[in-house]
Design a protein around this motif. Structure first.
Motif, PDB file in Angstrom:
ATOM      1  N   GLY A 173       0.898  -1.201   0.052  1.00 61.23           N
ATOM      2  CA  GLY A 173      -0.048   0.070   0.088  1.00 61.23           C
ATOM      3  C   GLY A 173       0.976   1.207   0.099  1.00 61.23           C
ATOM      4  N   GLN A 174       0.809   1.948   1.125  1.00 59.44           N
ATOM      5  CA  GLN A 174       1.506   3.371   0.902  1.00 59.44           C
ATOM      6  C   GLN A 174       1.952   3.474   2.622  1.00 59.44           C
ATOM      7  OE1 GLN A 174       2.589   5.328  -1.566  1.00 59.44           O
ATOM      8  NE2 GLN A 174       3.788   6.059   0.265  1.00 59.44           N
ATOM      9  N   ALA A 175       3.115   3.759   2.855  1.00 55.92           N
ATOM     10  CA  ALA A 175       3.456   3.992   4.190  1.00 55.92           C
ATOM     11  C   ALA A 175       3.373   5.571   4.444  1.00 55.92           C
ATOM     12  CB  ALA A 175       4.717   3.705   4.382  1.00 55.92           C
ATOM     13  N   ASP A 176       2.648   5.976   5.366  1.00 51.52           N
ATOM     14  CA  ASP A 176       2.398   7.522   5.666  1.00 51.52           C
ATOM     15  C   ASP A 176       2.411   7.829   7.043  1.00 51.52           C
ATOM     16  OD1 ASP A 176       1.972   9.080   3.380  1.00 51.52           O
ATOM     17  OD2 ASP A 176       0.201   7.791   2.785  1.00 51.52           O
ATOM     18  N   HIS A 177       2.413   8.962   7.342  1.00 50.94           N
ATOM     19  CA  HIS A 177       2.321   9.350   8.738  1.00 50.94           C
ATOM     20  C   HIS A 177       1.055   9.137   9.321  1.00 50.94           C
ATOM     21  CE1 HIS A 177       2.601  12.160  12.233  1.00 50.94           C
ATOM     22  NE2 HIS A 177       3.644  12.334  11.910  1.00 50.94           N
ATOM     23  N   SER A 178       1.057   8.426  10.460  1.00 53.39           N
ATOM     24  CA  SER A 178      -0.027   7.973  11.241  1.00 53.39           C
ATOM     25  C   SER A 178      -1.099   9.106  12.067  1.00 53.39           C
ATOM     26  CB  SER A 178       0.396   7.016  12.466  1.00 53.39           C
ATOM     27  OG  SER A 178       0.940   7.779  13.378  1.00 53.39           O
ATOM     28  N   GLY A 179      -0.261  10.510  11.815  1.00 48.90           N
ATOM     29  CA  GLY A 179      -1.075  11.389  12.613  1.00 48.90           C
ATOM     30  C   GLY A 179      -1.605  12.323  11.418  1.00 48.90           C
ATOM     31  N   THR A 180      -0.945  12.581  10.189  1.00 49.26           N
ATOM     32  CA  THR A 180      -1.709  13.402   9.380  1.00 49.26           C
ATOM     33  C   THR A 180      -2.402  12.821   8.242  1.00 49.26           C
ATOM     34  OG1 THR A 180       0.303  13.076   8.068  1.00 49.26           O
ATOM     35  CG2 THR A 180       0.616  14.944   9.834  1.00 49.26           C
ATOM     36  N   THR A 181      -2.325  11.344   8.064  1.00 50.70           N
ATOM     37  CA  THR A 181      -2.957  11.168   6.952  1.00 50.70           C
ATOM     38  C   THR A 181      -4.600  10.718   7.260  1.00 50.70           C
ATOM     39  OG1 THR A 181      -0.957   9.924   6.736  1.00 50.70           O
ATOM     40  CG2 THR A 181      -2.861   9.317   4.952  1.00 50.70           C
ATOM     41  N   PRO A 182      -5.603  11.276   6.713  1.00 53.99           N
ATOM     42  CA  PRO A 182      -7.077  11.100   6.970  1.00 53.99           C
ATOM     43  C   PRO A 182      -7.257   9.522   6.494  1.00 53.99           C
ATOM     44  CG  PRO A 182      -6.724  12.886   5.215  1.00 53.99           C
ATOM     45  CD  PRO A 182      -5.554  12.417   5.635  1.00 53.99           C
ATOM     46  N   MET A 183      -8.277   9.086   7.213  1.00 52.23           N
ATOM     47  CA  MET A 183      -8.740   7.797   7.047  1.00 52.23           C
ATOM     48  C   MET A 183      -9.038   7.235   5.684  1.00 52.23           C
ATOM     49  SD  MET A 183      -7.862   6.662  10.181  1.00 52.23           S
ATOM     50  CE  MET A 183      -8.432   4.684  10.033  1.00 52.23           C
ATOM     51  N   GLU A 184      -9.776   7.939   5.186  1.00 49.11           N
ATOM     52  CA  GLU A 184     -10.263   8.005   3.887  1.00 49.11           C
ATOM     53  C   GLU A 184      -9.103   7.780   2.841  1.00 49.11           C
ATOM     54  OE1 GLU A 184     -11.215  10.255   5.656  1.00 49.11           O
ATOM     55  OE2 GLU A 184     -11.122  12.073   4.426  1.00 49.11           O
ATOM     56  N   MET A 185      -7.953   8.414   3.034  1.00 45.02           N
ATOM     57  CA  MET A 185      -6.950   8.408   2.201  1.00 45.02           C
ATOM     58  C   MET A 185      -5.787   7.350   2.530  1.00 45.02           C
ATOM     59  SD  MET A 185      -6.673  12.528   1.668  1.00 45.02           S
ATOM     60  CE  MET A 185      -5.178  12.440   0.415  1.00 45.02           C
ATOM     61  N   ARG A 186      -5.937   6.589   3.346  1.00 42.82           N
ATOM     62  CA  ARG A 186      -5.031   5.438   3.457  1.00 42.82           C
ATOM     63  C   ARG A 186      -4.954   4.196   2.706  1.00 42.82           C
ATOM     64  NH1 ARG A 186      -4.150   5.550  10.051  1.00 42.82           N
ATOM     65  NH2 ARG A 186      -4.161   7.708  10.361  1.00 42.82           N
ATOM     66  N   LYS A 187      -3.616   3.777   2.664  1.00 41.84           N
ATOM     67  CA  LYS A 187      -3.548   2.454   1.838  1.00 41.84           C
ATOM     68  C   LYS A 187      -2.885   1.532   2.789  1.00 41.84           C
ATOM     69  CE  LYS A 187      -3.935   4.123  -3.083  1.00 41.84           C
ATOM     70  NZ  LYS A 187      -3.579   4.093  -4.167  1.00 41.84           N
ATOM     71  N   ASP A 188      -3.446   0.972   3.732  1.00 41.61           N
ATOM     72  CA  ASP A 188      -3.026   0.441   4.788  1.00 41.61           C
ATOM     73  C   ASP A 188      -2.831  -1.294   4.479  1.00 41.61           C
ATOM     74  OD1 ASP A 188      -2.459  -1.038   7.226  1.00 41.61           O
ATOM     75  OD2 ASP A 188      -3.409   0.520   8.462  1.00 41.61           O
ATOM     76  N   ALA A 189      -1.743  -1.480   4.409  1.00 39.39           N
ATOM     77  CA  ALA A 189      -1.181  -3.120   4.044  1.00 39.39           C
ATOM     78  C   ALA A 189      -1.435  -3.937   4.882  1.00 39.39           C
ATOM     79  CB  ALA A 189       0.060  -3.078   3.286  1.00 39.39           C
ATOM     80  N   LEU A 190      -1.389  -3.580   6.234  1.00 42.22           N
ATOM     81  CA  LEU A 190      -1.644  -4.455   7.630  1.00 42.22           C
ATOM     82  C   LEU A 190      -3.368  -4.781   7.602  1.00 42.22           C
ATOM     83  CD1 LEU A 190      -0.549  -6.218   9.653  1.00 42.22           C
ATOM     84  CD2 LEU A 190      -0.580  -4.431  11.102  1.00 42.22           C
ATOM     85  N   VAL A 191      -4.233  -3.766   7.161  1.00 45.81           N
ATOM     86  CA  VAL A 191      -5.395  -4.112   7.430  1.00 45.81           C
ATOM     87  C   VAL A 191      -5.948  -4.984   6.396  1.00 45.81           C
ATOM     88  CG1 VAL A 191      -7.826  -3.131   7.603  1.00 45.81           C
ATOM     89  CG2 VAL A 191      -6.041  -1.821   8.621  1.00 45.81           C
ATOM     90  N   ALA A 192      -5.160  -5.043   5.103  1.00 50.59           N
ATOM     91  CA  ALA A 192      -5.625  -5.956   4.067  1.00 50.59           C
ATOM     92  C   ALA A 192      -5.094  -7.081   4.456  1.00 50.59           C
ATOM     93  CB  ALA A 192      -4.650  -5.497   2.878  1.00 50.59           C
ATOM     94  N   ALA A 193      -3.984  -7.279   5.110  1.00 55.46           N
ATOM     95  CA  ALA A 193      -3.522  -8.620   5.444  1.00 55.46           C
ATOM     96  C   ALA A 193      -4.284  -9.159   6.717  1.00 55.46           C
ATOM     97  CB  ALA A 193      -2.234  -8.418   6.013  1.00 55.46           C
ATOM     98  N   ALA A 194      -4.800  -8.214   7.535  1.00 54.55           N
ATOM     99  CA  ALA A 194      -5.934  -9.000   8.678  1.00 54.55           C
ATOM    100  C   ALA A 194      -7.163  -9.420   8.255  1.00 54.55           C
ATOM    101  CB  ALA A 194      -6.266  -7.718   9.499  1.00 54.55           C
ATOM    102  N   HIS A 195      -7.428  -8.937   6.876  1.00 55.51           N
ATOM    103  CA  HIS A 195      -8.928  -9.435   6.275  1.00 55.51           C
ATOM    104  C   HIS A 195      -8.619 -10.885   5.754  1.00 55.51           C
ATOM    105  CE1 HIS A 195     -11.712  -6.312   7.026  1.00 55.51           C
ATOM    106  NE2 HIS A 195     -10.762  -5.404   6.604  1.00 55.51           N
ATOM    107  N   LEU A 196      -7.224 -10.940   5.145  1.00 55.45           N
ATOM    108  CA  LEU A 196      -6.947 -12.233   4.679  1.00 55.45           C
ATOM    109  C   LEU A 196      -6.651 -13.297   5.665  1.00 55.45           C
ATOM    110  CD1 LEU A 196      -6.502 -13.585   1.529  1.00 55.45           C
ATOM    111  CD2 LEU A 196      -3.962 -13.194   2.190  1.00 55.45           C
ATOM    112  N   ILE A 197      -6.096 -12.965   6.657  1.00 54.93           N
ATOM    113  CA  ILE A 197      -5.954 -13.834   7.550  1.00 54.93           C
ATOM    114  C   ILE A 197      -7.313 -14.448   8.217  1.00 54.93           C
ATOM    115  CG2 ILE A 197      -4.916 -14.129  10.181  1.00 54.93           C
ATOM    116  CD1 ILE A 197      -2.853 -11.777   9.501  1.00 54.93           C
ATOM    117  N   GLU A 198      -8.115 -13.661   8.413  1.00 57.84           N
ATOM    118  CA  GLU A 198      -9.487 -14.205   8.927  1.00 57.84           C
ATOM    119  C   GLU A 198      -9.977 -15.183   7.939  1.00 57.84           C
ATOM    120  OE1 GLU A 198     -11.894 -10.628   9.870  1.00 57.84           O
ATOM    121  OE2 GLU A 198     -12.432 -11.737  11.652  1.00 57.84           O
TER     122      GLU A 198
END
Ligand SMILES: [Zn+2]
Length: 424
Positions: free
Chosen positions: A230-255
């Motif tokens: 996805g895209q590594a970004d600042h955890s404070g300044t990046t709005p939720m709707e603009m994130r490309k969080d690779a770990l959340v994607a992984a979490a869905h696959l693990i489930e």
């Protein structure tokens, strides 16, 4: 001829003492044993084995990757050999029985044959395979795969340990390159059979109050890595709707892996188990959105169709998750193997031997992979299981009763003698 008359008693004390001596190499806190593939600890355990083999008068051959063969000739030295053994490497913080029981048991059997002058026609070899466990490189049964000629170049390329060391580089340091992988393959005409004594690593024998498991087939794993980028970004300044969080994607696959394997866990659906056991997160710090995650998927079944179906569904799901989240995904194969059937005639021989001696036994498949599944590609293979207390293994709590280890070793000895005398 009955079992008891044909086969002399093993030296039970020596067997258990040697098993204890091996388990002290790599012993850590709370009784955990760690002898990773190609580590100093694994090397030391193998050196001790070589010493014992020499004492036992065996002719030693070590192949290029470090598989050790200790040979005792029979009346016909040119006959194909009965090979028996297992491995001495362990997982991280494993127990003292997985692998070691099969190597030390085979050694004790062959020592007994030599000391008691049991007549043999074919030669017998004790083998210790290198790198059976996949905990370091995600690559299992390395030594036996090479002996069986079952290592594929594509599989090797993705095998890297946690420190970034490539398996290929380790092999190269021993003079094994892509082009000469095949040179380690053993000529099938030199092997009469492969026999492996091993702890069950499951709860069935104990639950059914059986002393011996006669293994009919081995469920081989399909393994691959999934990398979400996805895209590594600042955890404070990046709005939720603009994130490309690779770990959340992984979490869905693990489930999903758990969910789909539960659905396929019933017998009629092929009994599939699936695990995500390793995860790498980058950058992996508290104040950054994970830009890249790498997860390992391990899927097993005793039926090839069910396993392939589940592997396919997991890969499809990974792509779907990536699409929905507008990130990229790569699926990197590590290993894809078919479930292996062990030899019918050897299974029958083991059953008959148990019946002759009045040993309560269970005929069963193996959920875990073993060197025997590789050796089955070049020869007739059989496995003897002994009970694991509470089914626990790959843990310091791993335990098998010394009495059961001795019984399993005696059955192994009996089988070696019968096969080496060409009864089957
Ligand atoms: Zn093992």
């Amino acid at each position: 001829m009955t079992w008891a008359r044909m086969v002399p008693a093993i030296d039970r004390e020596r067997l258990i003492n040697d098993l204890n001596a091996i388990s002290r190499i790599g012993l850590g806190e709370h009784g955990a044993v760690t002898r990773l593939a190609f580590s100093i600890k694994e090397l030391r355990a193998r050196q001790l084995l070589i010493h014992w083999m020499r004492q036992a008068g065996l002719k030693i051959h070590i192949d290029r990757i470090g598989n050790i063969f200790g040979r005792l000739n029979g009346a016909n030295p040119k006959a194909p050999a009965v090979v028996a053994g297992s491995h001495l490497d362990t997982v991280i913080q494993g127990g003292k029985f997985d692998g070691a029981v099969g190597v030390i048991g085979a050694l004790e059997a062959v020592r007994t044959i030599r000391e008691k002058k049991v007549p043999l026609r074919s030669p017998v070899e004790v083998v210790c395979f290198v790198g059976e466990e996949s905990s370091r490189f995600g690559f299992s049964t390395l030594g036996s795969s090479l002996v069986a000629g079952e290592v594929k170049i594509e599989d090797l390329a993705n095998a890297v340990d946690a420190q970034g060391t490539k398996l290929e580089d380790i092999l190269a340091s021993m003079g094994i390159y892509r082009d000469n992988l095949a040179s380690l393959k053993r000529d099938h005409s030199t092997v009469r059979a492969y026999l492996e004594l091993h702890i069950e690593q499951g709860p069935i024998l104990e639950a059914k109050n059986k002393k011996i498991g006669v293994v009919t087939s081995i469920a081989a794993p399909t393994r691959f890595k999934v990398v979400f980028t996805g895209q590594a970004d600042h955890s404070g300044t990046t709005p939720m709707e603009m994130r490309k969080d690779a770990l959340v994607a992984a979490a869905h696959l693990i489930e999903y892996v758990e969910e789909i394997c539960r659905e396929f866990s019933r017998m009629e659906k092929g009994r599939v188990v699936g695990t995500v056991g390793a995860l790498k997160i980058e950058p992996g710090v508290i104040n950054a959105i994970p830009g890249r995650t790498e997860l390992s998927v391990d899927i097993r079944s005793i039926t090839a169709e069910a396993k392939e179906r589940v592997a396919h569904l997991v890969k499809e799901k990974a792509r779907e998750i990536a699409r929905q989240r507008d990130i990229t995904v790569d699926v990197l194969p590590i290993r894809e193997e078919l479930p292996v059937a062990l030899d019918d005639r050897l299974v029958l021989l083991l059953k008959r031997s148990c019946e002759e001696k009045g040993i309560p036994y269970e005929v069963m498949p193996s959920g875990a992979g073993h060197d025997a599944m590789q050796m089955a590609n070049i020869t007739r293979a059989a496995m003897i299981f002994v009970p694991s207390k509470r089914g626990i293994s790959h843990s310091p709590l791993e335990w098998t009763d010394p009495e059961d280890i001795c019984l399993g070793t005696e059955l192994l000895l009996n089988t070696i003698v019968r096969v080496a005398n060409e009864e089957v």
